[in-house]
Design a protein around this motif. Structure first.
Motif, short mmCIF file in Angstrom:
data_model
loop_
_atom_site.label_atom_id
_atom_site.label_comp_id
_atom_site.label_asym_id
_atom_site.label_seq_id
_atom_site.Cartn_x
_atom_site.Cartn_y
_atom_site.Cartn_z
N TYR A 1 72.75 33.77 -2.79
CA TYR A 1 71.37 33.25 -2.87
C TYR A 1 71.45 31.74 -3.52
CZ TYR A 1 66.98 32.76 -5.68
OH TYR A 1 66.01 32.05 -6.40
N ALA B 1 76.57 30.62 -15.48
CA ALA B 1 77.76 31.53 -15.86
C ALA B 1 77.48 33.07 -15.87
CB ALA B 1 78.49 31.11 -17.08
N CYS C 1 86.64 39.61 -12.63
CA CYS C 1 86.70 39.42 -11.20
C CYS C 1 88.18 39.58 -10.52
CB CYS C 1 86.26 38.12 -10.78
SG CYS C 1 87.19 36.63 -11.32
N PHE D 1 78.66 37.06 -17.24
CA PHE D 1 78.48 37.71 -18.58
C PHE D 1 80.08 37.96 -19.09
CE2 PHE D 1 78.93 41.69 -16.46
CZ PHE D 1 79.86 42.57 -16.99
N ASN D 2 81.16 38.25 -17.98
CA ASN D 2 82.38 38.80 -18.37
C ASN D 2 83.40 37.74 -19.09
OD1 ASN D 2 82.57 37.41 -15.81
ND2 ASN D 2 84.48 38.80 -15.36
N GLU E 1 72.49 35.28 -19.81
CA GLU E 1 71.62 36.00 -20.90
C GLU E 1 72.19 37.13 -21.65
OE1 GLU E 1 71.28 35.97 -17.69
OE2 GLU E 1 69.93 37.28 -16.78
N PHE F 1 90.86 27.86 -8.96
CA PHE F 1 90.67 29.20 -9.23
C PHE F 1 90.01 29.70 -7.72
CE2 PHE F 1 89.01 33.17 -9.56
CZ PHE F 1 89.54 34.01 -10.60
N VAL G 1 67.50 29.84 -13.71
CA VAL G 1 68.38 29.56 -12.43
C VAL G 1 67.72 28.74 -11.36
CG1 VAL G 1 69.81 30.50 -10.83
CG2 VAL G 1 70.13 31.39 -12.98
N ASP G 2 66.56 29.46 -11.19
CA ASP G 2 65.65 28.99 -9.93
C ASP G 2 65.30 27.32 -10.21
OD1 ASP G 2 65.91 30.97 -8.57
OD2 ASP G 2 63.95 31.88 -8.79
N VAL H 1 79.09 31.29 -11.07
CA VAL H 1 80.14 32.37 -11.00
C VAL H 1 79.43 33.38 -11.20
CG1 VAL H 1 82.15 33.03 -11.92
CG2 VAL H 1 81.98 30.91 -11.79
N GLY H 2 79.36 34.61 -10.57
CA GLY H 2 78.55 35.73 -10.66
C GLY H 2 78.77 36.88 -9.66
N PHE I 1 83.13 47.21 -10.75
CA PHE I 1 82.92 46.34 -12.11
C PHE I 1 83.24 47.45 -13.29
CE2 PHE I 1 82.07 42.36 -14.19
CZ PHE I 1 82.93 41.56 -13.64
N SER J 1 84.14 36.31 -1.63
CA SER J 1 84.18 36.23 -2.87
C SER J 1 84.09 34.71 -3.36
CB SER J 1 85.70 36.61 -3.57
OG SER J 1 85.97 37.99 -3.21
P1 NAD Z 1 75.44 38.19 -12.19
O1 NAD Z 1 75.18 37.72 -10.62
O2 NAD Z 1 74.44 39.26 -12.36
O3 NAD Z 1 74.86 36.94 -12.92
C1 NAD Z 1 75.47 35.44 -12.84
C2 NAD Z 1 74.50 34.49 -13.18
O4 NAD Z 1 73.23 34.78 -12.42
C3 NAD Z 1 73.79 34.85 -14.65
O5 NAD Z 1 73.77 33.58 -15.31
C4 NAD Z 1 72.34 35.34 -14.35
O6 NAD Z 1 71.53 34.89 -15.17
C5 NAD Z 1 72.04 34.82 -13.05
N1 NAD Z 1 71.44 35.56 -11.93
C6 NAD Z 1 71.42 36.95 -12.01
N2 NAD Z 1 70.54 37.46 -11.14
C7 NAD Z 1 70.00 36.40 -10.69
C8 NAD Z 1 69.09 36.25 -9.72
N3 NAD Z 1 68.32 37.31 -8.96
N4 NAD Z 1 68.48 35.17 -9.38
C9 NAD Z 1 68.99 33.81 -9.94
N5 NAD Z 1 69.86 33.81 -11.07
C10 NAD Z 1 70.56 35.09 -11.23
O7 NAD Z 1 76.86 38.39 -12.30
P2 NAD Z 1 77.16 39.23 -13.88
O8 NAD Z 1 76.91 40.78 -13.70
O9 NAD Z 1 76.80 38.30 -15.04
O10 NAD Z 1 78.93 38.97 -13.74
C11 NAD Z 1 79.83 39.71 -13.16
C12 NAD Z 1 79.98 39.41 -11.70
O11 NAD Z 1 80.67 37.94 -11.65
C13 NAD Z 1 81.06 40.59 -10.79
O12 NAD Z 1 80.31 40.48 -9.61
C14 NAD Z 1 82.18 39.58 -10.89
O13 NAD Z 1 83.18 39.82 -9.95
C15 NAD Z 1 81.62 38.01 -10.75
N6 NAD Z 1 82.72 37.15 -11.34
C16 NAD Z 1 83.37 36.42 -10.34
C17 NAD Z 1 84.22 35.48 -10.82
C18 NAD Z 1 85.14 34.82 -9.99
O14 NAD Z 1 85.77 33.78 -10.42
N7 NAD Z 1 84.85 35.03 -8.62
C19 NAD Z 1 84.75 35.29 -12.12
C20 NAD Z 1 83.85 36.29 -13.09
C21 NAD Z 1 82.97 36.84 -12.63
#
Ligand code: NAD
Length: 496
Positions: free
Chosen positions: A238, A153, A287, A155-156, A182, A455, A215-216, A230-231, A390, A461
């Protein structure tokens, strides 16, 4: 929670028990408004993920045989507990994430709605049957759970996003591992305290705190069959490529750069209020935040003036305080990145019409605040038009026709959301039909689908096929089995 450096260290939850991570590294969790230290977050290693996955795989053997009508009883109890602890959960979201209490309430409400929808699994998980596909032969399709599934998941939305997946996964008979961000692990700690009271069989639901190493380990674990992520888009790409290469079922929701189009016939007051909420709500860390406002024809001047006024007068502060309309961004790194991107927009030729940089909020000097910012005349071909900021930054662009506006929307590599503001049904239909985005809003600023709709999300995206929430989630968390069946009438008539 155990004590470490006088701050509590967050435990994991595995096999129905709270347990210490074997982590050697920890992060300090900070309240983004006050900079108060809240807890130590373990960066759990692969061994912790392995323990959770093994436990979940054992629990799956009996959980999948538990009738769906019984499985959802645990979700009914969870809903009751979430309602009972609503205020505490909501405050926890604000504490660690910074958004206002109203925004946290909204987030939590959507989490609960997903539990409610997943309570309908006995209907949603049904298969189908056709008698007599040939004389005396019937064929039917049933849905069976996959095994162990996991969510990674962002952070937002610390309270909501795991709920786009988790209730459906376990209601369908899977067992589960949650890996929260985290940066905001406290809300899931509280949710798991409630899940602990719900009395699910041991191992059905597990919590592992951590970052990249965890995650890995999830992406590579042979017992984990399905992953929801989601991120940000680079991490989504990746996760998708590594996990699919390992043969897993994967759905990855990524980043966004959401456009809203404003036609000259739009209700100016409503459009301004809604688009300001969309662009600056949750400090732009959604997002589905509006990031680009494209005015058409005569909408330009009145909208520019009114949105500039809305941005300049928005009340920014600590989300737990009454009257505050916008909280801080998540970290100092995030704030610095946003500052840098505003400057980049200016360097590319935009005018910084309202500048939210270098703000100090009285009483919260250490907080990570950026005030609402408006960039005017943003170059559609420049980097800033394509980069997800963001943060609370709205870029203004202008065109003369709706066709030009839709072409601009569709030239983006992103496709999370697109919205139109108008009083014309014909314009709305054209836009809905032609816009390349998975979530569409007509006179709506944050087109967030209810729990019983997927969703959506297109282009960069989203990576995968089935989205979170509703029937898509049921399809994602089940595999179909087709049975073709014939029984000899001769044997039957001899016996009876
Ligand atoms: P992020 O990609 O940095 O982190 C998301 C998850 O990935 C976290 O649990 C983190 O621990 C893990 N992670 C981060 N870097 C990693 C790496 N190099 N290798 C493996 N795992 C890794 O995202 P964030 O900053 O926490 O959240 C914001 C992002 O999420 C924005 O881009 C936002 O648009 C997106 N988001 C998308 C949606 C959607 O529904 N499309 C919803 C909410 C947030």
């Amino acid at each position: 929670m155990s004590q470490r450096n006088s701050l509590p260290t967050l435990p994991n939850y595995v096999n129905g028990e709270w347990c210490h991570s074997t982590a050697a590294e920890f992060l300090t969790l900070i309240n983004p408004a006050t900079a108060d230290k809240l807890a130590q977050v373990p960066l759990s290693p692969a061994a912790d993920v392995d323990e959770a996955a093994q436990t979940a795989a054992i629990a799956f053997l009996s959980w999948r045989r538990t009738p769906p009508v019984q499985r959802v009883q645990y979700l009914f109890r969870l809903k009751g507990l979430m309602e009972e602890h609503f205020e505490d959960l909501s405050r926890t979201i604000t504490l660690e994430c910074g958004k206002t209490l109203d925004e946290s309430n909204g987030e939590l409400r959507r989490a609960i709605e997903n539990v409610e929808v997943a309570c309908g699994i006995p209907m949603m998980m049904q298969g189908n049957i056709l008698e007599d596909i040939a004389s005396g032969i019937d064929e039917y399709m049933i849905r069976q759970p996959l095994g162990v599934a996991a969510v990674i998941a962002p952070f937002n939305f610390p309270g909501m996003i795991p709920f786009w997946f988790m209730p459906y996964a376990i209601a369908c008979g899977n067992t589960y591992v949650v890996k929260p961000s985290e940066k905001v692990p406290l809300t899931m700690q509280k949710i798991f305290q409630l899940l602990d009271q719900v009395g699910l069989p041991k191992g059905v639901i597990n919590l592992v705190n951590g970052g990249k190493a965890a995650v890995d380990a999830i992406l590579d674990h042979p017992l984990i069959r399905a992953i929801s992520f989601v991120g940000s888009s680079p991490v989504a790409q990746y996760v998708y490529s590594r996990a699919t290469a390992n043969g897993k079922r994967v759905q990855c929701q990524g980043g966004a750069k959401n456009p809203v189009i404003i036609l000259p016939d739009a209700d100016l007051e409503m459009t301004t209020r809604i688009t300001a909420d969309s662009a600056f709500g949750c400090a732009g860390q959604r997002c589905l935040a509006a990031s680009i406002a494209i005015t058409v024809g005569e909408a330009q001047q009145p909208y520019t003036e009114s949105i500039a006024d809305a941005a300049a007068t928005r009340v920014v502060g600590y989300g737990l305080e009454e009257g505050v309309q916008m909280g801080p961004v998540i970290s100092t790194q995030s704030r610095d990145r946003i500052h840098q991107l505003i400057q980049q927009g200016a360097d590319e030729g935009a005018k910084v019409l309202i500048d939210g940089r270098n703000v100090e909020i009285s009483g919260y000097g250490q907080g990570h605040f950026v005030r609402p910012t408006i960039l005017q005349n943003v170059n559609p071909k420049g980097a800033i038009a394509k980069t997800e900021i963001f943060g609370p930054v709205l870029s203004l662009m202008h065109v003369e026709t709706i066709d030009q506006a839709i072409a601009l929307v569709n030239s983006s590599q992103w496709g999370n959301m697109a919205c139109l503001f108008t009083n014309s049904g014909a314009a709305a239909r054209k836009f809905r039909y032609e816009a390349d985005a998975g979530n569409i809003g007509i006179n709506i600023g944050v087109a967030a689908p209810m729990a019983f709709f997927p969703f959506s999300g297109w282009k960069e995206s989203f990576y995968g096929d089935l989205h979170g929430q509703g029937q898509h989630a049921v399809e994602f968390f089940t595999q179909t089995k087709v049975v073709v069946e014939r029984w000899s009438q001769k044997d039957w008539s001899r016996k009876f």
